[in-house]
Scaffold this motif. Sequence first.
Motif, PDB file in Angstrom:
ATOM      1  N   LEU A 147       0.839  -1.197   0.000  1.00  0.00           N
ATOM      2  CA  LEU A 147       0.000   0.000   0.000  1.00  0.00           C
ATOM      3  C   LEU A 147       0.878   1.253   0.000  1.00  0.00           C
ATOM      4  N   PRO A 148       0.444   2.301  -0.698  1.00  0.00           N
ATOM      5  CA  PRO A 148       1.176   3.577  -0.669  1.00  0.00           C
ATOM      6  C   PRO A 148       0.905   4.295   0.660  1.00  0.00           C
ATOM      7  N   TRP A 149       1.661   3.926   1.675  1.00  0.00           N
ATOM      8  CA  TRP A 149       1.296   4.285   3.035  1.00  0.00           C
ATOM      9  C   TRP A 149       1.244   5.791   3.287  1.00  0.00           C
ATOM     10  N   ARG A 150       2.111   6.557   2.635  1.00  0.00           N
ATOM     11  CA  ARG A 150       2.124   7.987   2.922  1.00  0.00           C
ATOM     12  C   ARG A 150       0.787   8.630   2.562  1.00  0.00           C
ATOM     13  N   GLN A 151       0.332   8.395   1.340  1.00  0.00           N
ATOM     14  CA  GLN A 151      -0.942   8.967   0.911  1.00  0.00           C
ATOM     15  C   GLN A 151      -2.128   8.260   1.564  1.00  0.00           C
ATOM     16  N   PHE A 152      -2.021   6.942   1.733  1.00  0.00           N
ATOM     17  CA  PHE A 152      -3.132   6.195   2.322  1.00  0.00           C
ATOM     18  C   PHE A 152      -3.352   6.604   3.773  1.00  0.00           C
ATOM     19  N   THR A 153      -2.269   6.872   4.512  1.00  0.00           N
ATOM     20  CA  THR A 153      -2.406   7.323   5.895  1.00  0.00           C
ATOM     21  C   THR A 153      -3.096   8.674   5.971  1.00  0.00           C
ATOM     22  N   ILE A 154      -2.797   9.546   5.011  1.00  0.00           N
ATOM     23  CA  ILE A 154      -3.468  10.850   4.991  1.00  0.00           C
ATOM     24  C   ILE A 154      -4.965  10.678   4.722  1.00  0.00           C
ATOM     25  N   ILE A 155      -5.320   9.740   3.837  1.00  0.00           N
ATOM     26  CA  ILE A 155      -6.741   9.471   3.572  1.00  0.00           C
ATOM     27  C   ILE A 155      -7.437   8.978   4.842  1.00  0.00           C
ATOM     28  N   LEU A 156      -6.781   8.083   5.574  1.00  0.00           N
ATOM     29  CA  LEU A 156      -7.341   7.620   6.844  1.00  0.00           C
ATOM     30  C   LEU A 156      -7.466   8.775   7.831  1.00  0.00           C
ATOM     31  N   PHE A 157      -6.484   9.656   7.811  1.00  0.00           N
ATOM     32  CA  PHE A 157      -6.498  10.829   8.689  1.00  0.00           C
ATOM     33  C   PHE A 157      -7.704  11.714   8.388  1.00  0.00           C
ATOM     34  N   ILE A 158      -8.022  11.863   7.091  1.00  0.00           N
ATOM     35  CA  ILE A 158      -9.201  12.644   6.703  1.00  0.00           C
ATOM     36  C   ILE A 158     -10.468  11.975   7.224  1.00  0.00           C
ATOM     37  N   GLN A 159     -10.527  10.659   7.039  1.00  0.00           N
ATOM     38  CA  GLN A 159     -11.755   9.933   7.367  1.00  0.00           C
ATOM     39  C   GLN A 159     -12.080  10.020   8.852  1.00  0.00           C
ATOM     40  N   LEU A 160     -11.055  10.187   9.681  1.00  0.00           N
ATOM     41  CA  LEU A 160     -11.276  10.246  11.122  1.00  0.00           C
ATOM     42  C   LEU A 160     -12.151  11.430  11.525  1.00  0.00           C
ATOM     43  N   ALA A 161     -12.093  12.513  10.733  1.00  0.00           N
ATOM     44  CA  ALA A 161     -12.798  13.737  11.116  1.00  0.00           C
ATOM     45  C   ALA A 161     -14.307  13.540  11.189  1.00  0.00           C
ATOM     46  N   GLU A 162     -14.873  12.806  10.234  1.00  0.00           N
ATOM     47  CA  GLU A 162     -16.333  12.700  10.191  1.00  0.00           C
ATOM     48  C   GLU A 162     -16.929  11.893  11.343  1.00  0.00           C
ATOM     49  N   PRO A 163     -16.444  10.667  11.629  1.00  0.00           N
ATOM     50  CA  PRO A 163     -17.021   9.963  12.782  1.00  0.00           C
ATOM     51  C   PRO A 163     -16.765  10.681  14.096  1.00  0.00           C
ATOM     52  N   LEU A 164     -15.639  11.394  14.178  1.00  0.00           N
ATOM     53  CA  LEU A 164     -15.351  12.143  15.398  1.00  0.00           C
ATOM     54  C   LEU A 164     -16.417  13.203  15.639  1.00  0.00           C
ATOM     55  N   THR A 165     -16.789  13.923  14.573  1.00  0.00           N
ATOM     56  CA  THR A 165     -17.782  14.986  14.723  1.00  0.00           C
ATOM     57  C   THR A 165     -19.205  14.432  14.863  1.00  0.00           C
ATOM     58  N   SER A 166     -19.490  13.329  14.182  1.00  0.00           N
ATOM     59  CA  SER A 166     -20.861  12.802  14.228  1.00  0.00           C
ATOM     60  C   SER A 166     -21.147  12.051  15.520  1.00  0.00           C
ATOM     61  N   GLN A 167     -20.157  11.340  16.045  1.00  0.00           N
ATOM     62  CA  GLN A 167     -20.398  10.507  17.219  1.00  0.00           C
ATOM     63  C   GLN A 167     -20.178  11.229  18.543  1.00  0.00           C
ATOM     64  N   VAL A 168     -19.557  12.395  18.517  1.00  0.00           N
ATOM     65  CA  VAL A 168     -19.261  13.080  19.775  1.00  0.00           C
ATOM     66  C   VAL A 168     -20.537  13.490  20.508  1.00  0.00           C
ATOM     67  N   ILE A 169     -21.633  13.688  19.775  1.00  0.00           N
ATOM     68  CA  ILE A 169     -22.864  14.153  20.421  1.00  0.00           C
ATOM     69  C   ILE A 169     -23.688  13.005  21.000  1.00  0.00           C
ATOM     70  N   ALA A 170     -23.353  11.753  20.649  1.00  0.00           N
ATOM     71  CA  ALA A 170     -24.195  10.626  21.051  1.00  0.00           C
ATOM     72  C   ALA A 170     -24.386  10.511  22.567  1.00  0.00           C
ATOM     73  N   PRO A 171     -23.332  10.605  23.391  1.00  0.00           N
ATOM     74  CA  PRO A 171     -23.557  10.417  24.836  1.00  0.00           C
ATOM     75  C   PRO A 171     -24.358  11.539  25.491  1.00  0.00           C
ATOM     76  N   PHE A 172     -24.181  12.789  25.012  1.00  0.00           N
ATOM     77  CA  PHE A 172     -24.848  13.890  25.713  1.00  0.00           C
ATOM     78  C   PHE A 172     -26.076  14.436  24.995  1.00  0.00           C
ATOM     79  N   ALA A 173     -26.402  13.903  23.798  1.00  0.00           N
ATOM     80  CA  ALA A 173     -27.555  14.427  23.061  1.00  0.00           C
ATOM     81  C   ALA A 173     -28.863  14.340  23.851  1.00  0.00           C
ATOM     82  N   PRO A 174     -29.172  13.207  24.528  1.00  0.00           N
ATOM     83  CA  PRO A 174     -30.416  13.187  25.319  1.00  0.00           C
ATOM     84  C   PRO A 174     -30.444  14.264  26.409  1.00  0.00           C
ATOM     85  N   GLN A 175     -29.317  14.451  27.123  1.00  0.00           N
ATOM     86  CA  GLN A 175     -29.277  15.465  28.178  1.00  0.00           C
ATOM     87  C   GLN A 175     -29.316  16.868  27.589  1.00  0.00           C
ATOM     88  N   LEU A 176     -28.706  17.065  26.436  1.00  0.00           N
ATOM     89  CA  LEU A 176     -28.748  18.367  25.772  1.00  0.00           C
ATOM     90  C   LEU A 176     -30.184  18.751  25.429  1.00  0.00           C
TER      91      LEU A 176
END
Length: 492
Positions: free
Chosen positions: A25-54
Amino acid sequence: MSPQTEDEETPLLHDPQPKSGRTPLPWRQFTIILFIQLAEPLTSQVIAPFAPQLIRDIGITNGDETQVGYYVGLLHSLFFATQALTVLHWSRVSDRIGRKPVILTGLFGLSASMYCFGLAKTFWGLVMSRALNGALNGNIGVMKSMVVEVTDSTNLAQAYAYMPIAWSSGASLGPLIGGSLSRPADRFPDVFGDSEFFRKYPYFLACAVPATYSALAWFVIYFFLQETLPNRVPLSHLIRSKFSKKKAVSTPRTPDPSTETLAVDNLENSSKDDDTKPLPLRALLIPRVLIAAGNYGALSLLEIAIRAVQPLFYATPTELGGLDLDPPRIGNILATYSVVNGLFQIFFFADLHDRFGSKAIFTTALASGIPIVLTFPVINALGRAYGLGWMVWSVIGLQLVFCVILNLGYSCIFIYIAAASPNRGSLGATNGIAQMLVSIMRSIGPASAASMFSLSIKTPEHAWYVYYYLTALGFIGIGASLLLPRKLWKNV
């Protein structure tokens, strides 16, 4: 599942070679792609534990606990509803101007919307920030196209096996951040107790962490990510072409003695150009694209509905049908699942795919949704009878194991979607069609599942309605998986 023979996958995507025959695998570019992908689940899932209380804190339910699920589901669905309206546009744009400009726009949207979410004091403020999040973010389909473009036939399945680690890492860190950093003035009085800002905006700190990550990712992508799309149209040229009305003037050419040779070369180059030329949208609406996209939608609808019910179930009082856990415990459960899911995908998916093939794994993954649903009432019954003892935690662990199996389906369906694209030049648009359908399903899933859960706890005679609904989604997914061929489609 039964092992498949070597010729049951196309040469484009199947790996009939041993591990030693795989292209690294072309690790340098592939790692950056994985790095990008991390942003979306981080932002979408961060609200799950406190959304009911919010939702409770904002006061839109006026103290009616049975209404919390409706509004929590709406917040989860809004992102995908607005994404469904724009994701195909972003994917088709990426086929023309390149992947990198679209990804930069998406990261900006993620960052800005999460800062706004943390500062919102009204329900409509939350609605606007989630809508902004979805409308500007077209990264999901674009990143899948980039994975295909940086890999070959021998290592694509291996690359997709690594993709879940980014999602799982974000999905594990997100709930941990959301559960640990929400209401910091109450949880960490020695550090934040005197801060009027964090008492006024108790969820800003939890939202600021993924927002800042997306901002940092923007700079990483801008300086280090290499464009993967060949023959892209520069954005400046595309803009100028919209305003230019000049027509090209043909000039007579002097005959050349090597005309026949040039004609042959031009024919070969034309064939290559056709493979990289984006096709019109109508040419993409073919059965294999629709079947692959439909199965992606069925899997996503089932998985996102279960994910929406899980934190609600854990947070709901036991006497109303839940488990009465606090946000930190909910975050720990979801984080544990995400870590196990990521590790399992990394170490086992590629080998399982080589042995059993895409369809067998995908169908098994969808079938695992049925036992996931059945564990919910079992957990509640054990919680009522014995409290939070080892039996309850054992069934929760079993539920998470089936959730890991369910998520194996994503890597398989990504391979099907890549194979369904009519040519390389339409890979982004094909992923965009699939992602648009998935975004529609994901906008329906949380709201519908959360609403069914609220209906179930509101009236005792309807207590099982949410489980009937989730089970029906599971059987629909299994039926859709039967339409997938054992042999992947060949790209033309």
